[in-house]
Design a protein around this motif. Sequence first.
Motif, short mmCIF file in Angstrom:
data_model
loop_
_atom_site.label_atom_id
_atom_site.label_comp_id
_atom_site.label_asym_id
_atom_site.label_seq_id
_atom_site.Cartn_x
_atom_site.Cartn_y
_atom_site.Cartn_z
N VAL A 1 11.67 -18.38 3.83
CA VAL A 1 10.97 -18.73 2.88
C VAL A 1 11.23 -18.09 1.57
CG1 VAL A 1 8.89 -17.58 2.97
CG2 VAL A 1 8.85 -19.62 2.03
N SER A 2 11.34 -19.14 0.41
CA SER A 2 11.92 -18.42 -0.76
C SER A 2 10.50 -18.74 -1.93
CB SER A 2 12.86 -19.27 -1.56
OG SER A 2 12.57 -20.58 -1.69
N LEU A 3 10.56 -18.09 -2.70
CA LEU A 3 9.61 -17.81 -3.65
C LEU A 3 9.12 -19.41 -4.15
CD1 LEU A 3 7.35 -16.22 -5.50
CD2 LEU A 3 9.12 -16.12 -7.28
N GLU A 4 10.09 -20.13 -4.48
CA GLU A 4 9.69 -21.52 -4.81
C GLU A 4 9.16 -22.13 -3.84
OE1 GLU A 4 9.20 -24.79 -7.22
OE2 GLU A 4 9.96 -22.67 -7.97
N ASP A 5 9.58 -21.92 -2.50
CA ASP A 5 9.05 -22.65 -1.27
C ASP A 5 7.34 -22.42 -1.21
OD1 ASP A 5 11.69 -23.99 -0.67
OD2 ASP A 5 12.09 -22.18 0.88
N TYR A 6 7.46 -20.97 -1.48
CA TYR A 6 6.06 -20.60 -1.24
C TYR A 6 5.13 -21.14 -2.06
CZ TYR A 6 2.55 -17.07 -0.26
OH TYR A 6 1.23 -16.43 0.03
N ILE A 7 5.61 -21.16 -3.37
CA ILE A 7 4.75 -21.55 -4.71
C ILE A 7 4.51 -23.14 -4.26
CG2 ILE A 7 4.83 -22.24 -6.99
CD1 ILE A 7 6.33 -19.57 -7.73
N SER A 8 5.20 -23.94 -3.82
CA SER A 8 4.89 -25.38 -3.55
C SER A 8 3.97 -25.73 -2.52
CB SER A 8 6.34 -25.81 -3.22
OG SER A 8 6.61 -25.67 -1.89
N LEU A 9 3.57 -24.49 -1.69
CA LEU A 9 2.54 -24.64 -0.68
C LEU A 9 1.16 -24.61 -1.32
CD1 LEU A 9 4.47 -22.26 2.24
CD2 LEU A 9 3.92 -25.03 2.27
N ASP A 10 0.25 -25.50 -0.85
CA ASP A 10 -1.18 -25.29 -0.96
C ASP A 10 -1.98 -25.94 0.02
OD1 ASP A 10 -1.45 -28.01 -1.69
OD2 ASP A 10 -0.73 -27.86 -3.60
N GLU A 11 -3.21 -25.88 0.02
CA GLU A 11 -3.97 -26.55 1.05
C GLU A 11 -3.95 -27.88 1.26
OE1 GLU A 11 -7.81 -24.57 1.12
OE2 GLU A 11 -6.98 -22.70 1.11
N GLY A 12 -3.71 -28.67 0.03
CA GLY A 12 -3.52 -29.90 -0.15
C GLY A 12 -2.24 -30.47 0.89
N VAL A 13 -1.07 -29.64 0.63
CA VAL A 13 -0.02 -29.82 1.67
C VAL A 13 -0.21 -29.66 3.03
CG1 VAL A 13 2.40 -29.04 1.92
CG2 VAL A 13 1.74 -29.00 -0.37
N ILE A 14 -0.79 -28.46 3.32
CA ILE A 14 -1.23 -28.33 4.90
C ILE A 14 -2.07 -29.63 5.38
CG2 ILE A 14 -2.42 -26.50 6.30
CD1 ILE A 14 0.15 -25.42 5.11
N HIS A 15 -2.79 -30.00 4.75
CA HIS A 15 -3.93 -30.97 5.19
C HIS A 15 -2.94 -32.42 5.54
CE1 HIS A 15 -7.72 -28.96 4.08
NE2 HIS A 15 -8.00 -29.35 5.47
N TYR A 16 -1.97 -32.56 4.69
CA TYR A 16 -1.25 -33.62 4.69
C TYR A 16 -0.32 -33.46 5.94
CZ TYR A 16 3.15 -36.39 3.89
OH TYR A 16 4.27 -37.42 4.09
N TYR A 17 0.15 -32.45 6.58
CA TYR A 17 0.84 -32.37 7.57
C TYR A 17 -0.26 -32.35 8.72
CZ TYR A 17 5.44 -31.04 5.34
OH TYR A 17 6.46 -31.33 4.51
N LEU B 1 -6.81 -10.67 -13.57
CA LEU B 1 -6.61 -12.24 -13.60
C LEU B 1 -5.53 -12.50 -12.47
CD1 LEU B 1 -7.25 -14.73 -15.19
CD2 LEU B 1 -5.07 -14.64 -16.25
N LEU B 2 -4.46 -11.61 -12.36
CA LEU B 2 -3.17 -12.34 -11.40
C LEU B 2 -3.55 -11.64 -10.08
CD1 LEU B 2 -0.39 -11.89 -14.02
CD2 LEU B 2 -1.47 -13.79 -13.19
N HIS B 3 -4.59 -10.78 -9.85
CA HIS B 3 -4.61 -9.98 -8.51
C HIS B 3 -4.55 -10.92 -7.32
CE1 HIS B 3 -8.70 -11.43 -8.42
NE2 HIS B 3 -8.63 -10.77 -7.21
N ASP B 4 -4.77 -12.03 -7.23
CA ASP B 4 -4.64 -13.06 -6.30
C ASP B 4 -3.50 -13.98 -6.21
OD1 ASP B 4 -6.42 -11.84 -4.54
OD2 ASP B 4 -8.11 -13.15 -4.87
N VAL B 5 -2.83 -14.02 -7.21
CA VAL B 5 -1.78 -14.98 -7.65
C VAL B 5 -0.91 -15.53 -6.55
CG1 VAL B 5 -0.03 -13.78 -8.73
CG2 VAL B 5 -0.39 -16.15 -9.63
N GLY B 6 -0.55 -14.37 -5.61
CA GLY B 6 0.36 -14.74 -4.46
C GLY B 6 -0.50 -15.23 -3.15
N HIS B 7 -1.56 -15.67 -3.19
CA HIS B 7 -2.40 -16.00 -2.06
C HIS B 7 -1.86 -17.35 -1.62
CE1 HIS B 7 -5.35 -13.54 -0.25
NE2 HIS B 7 -5.58 -13.02 -1.38
N GLY B 8 -1.58 -17.50 -0.36
CA GLY B 8 -1.02 -18.94 0.29
C GLY B 8 -2.18 -19.60 0.71
#
Length: 427
Positions: A276-292, A98-105
Amino acid sequence: MAKPLGKLHEEKVFKDPVHRYIHVRDELIWRLIGTREFQRLRRIRQLGTTYLTFHGAEHSRFSHSLGVYEITRRIIDIFQEKQTWDPEQRLLVLSAALLHDVGHGPFSHSFEKVFGVDHEEFSRDIILGDTEVNSVLLQMGEDFPKQVAEVIAKTHPDKLIVSLISSQIDADRMDYLLRDAYFTGVSYGNFDIERILRVMRPTEDGVVIKSSGMHAVEDYIMSRYQMYWQVYFHPVTRSAEVILSKILHRAKELYETGYTFKRELSHFKTLFEGSVSLEDYISLDEGVIHYYFQGWMDEEDPILSDLCIRFIDRKLFKYTEMVSFTDGHLLSAYFQEAGINPKYYLVVDSSSDLPYDFYRPGEKEERLPINLLKPNGEIRELSRESDVVEAISGKRRTDHKLYFPLDLIESIKDESLKTKINEILHK
């Protein structure tokens, strides 16, 4: 310590277009699915920029992760009656699946290359750090998160459970081939998964395949080969990835030179600074990237603005087969003369795949083979039994493309210069 999580009072099911239903019977798995870190995967596409080539490819890492879990669950159900399978490992394997991809950015591999981050490291950090995922896993024992991380990292001592998640015929590959084929609308990735699951057998050294199932495995390997070259390495998708990468490089370069962005870079500062911290990383998703990216379309910097417009509005680079070193050097000079920055507008991109490899001990990126179980109990490596697989074993195929903005070339006013560029590009 709290009592370990047990069975759910009632089975939960997810309707799935690939596997029909995904069954969840364990409270541990249900709680992991509900964590913020796992839910984040809904906002990260499985195939990155491929949706710009195959419009149906909008599926997420969330759905893929559920699919890997489901295939692993089905394999375990088949293994339950086999002597070499330890039922005590069931929840460990399911959690790792289940968690094998949980760290993908966001946009996965393109994003990682620019910022030098590793999704596998972030997967371990999410599993072992101060996260909701970790707090759920800890309910199974103090050592449980570490074991899950080891399975995903392929360092766990039990080779069998590692092979279920990471091998040349594992639950991860089987799900993404079927799922990606379904959502891109192609037939290349289809193979007889039911047959393969029925002929899988557990051994101490990993999963083996009954020799009677060899032809189903041949079909699976050829499906993987076709998917890589028809879908994953599609030149239009690679064009989008080139532009995506150049946007991130340009934004990073501008930040480092003190450029003032119109939009506050709250999500990017630590990435640009390499902190980049773990919390910074978790806050990133593709919606955020598109916003920028949409905000950067209006930036004063013409290169960043143009690249973002190209990505958002799908005005992609054209491509040709790779030119010689001399021609490439000439093209770069001609681009400079025309006022087109070759660093951002003349890009070589290479793709390479090894569809199947036999065992090469000690080599970098060593791959464990697919082994067949003969009726007499003998174990034979697949390419020694299959003429089809032998023909492609160990053969790496590589493709080089040169990407460029045709519209900018066509707008060059110096006809002589334009002709020189086109002569090289159309040799």
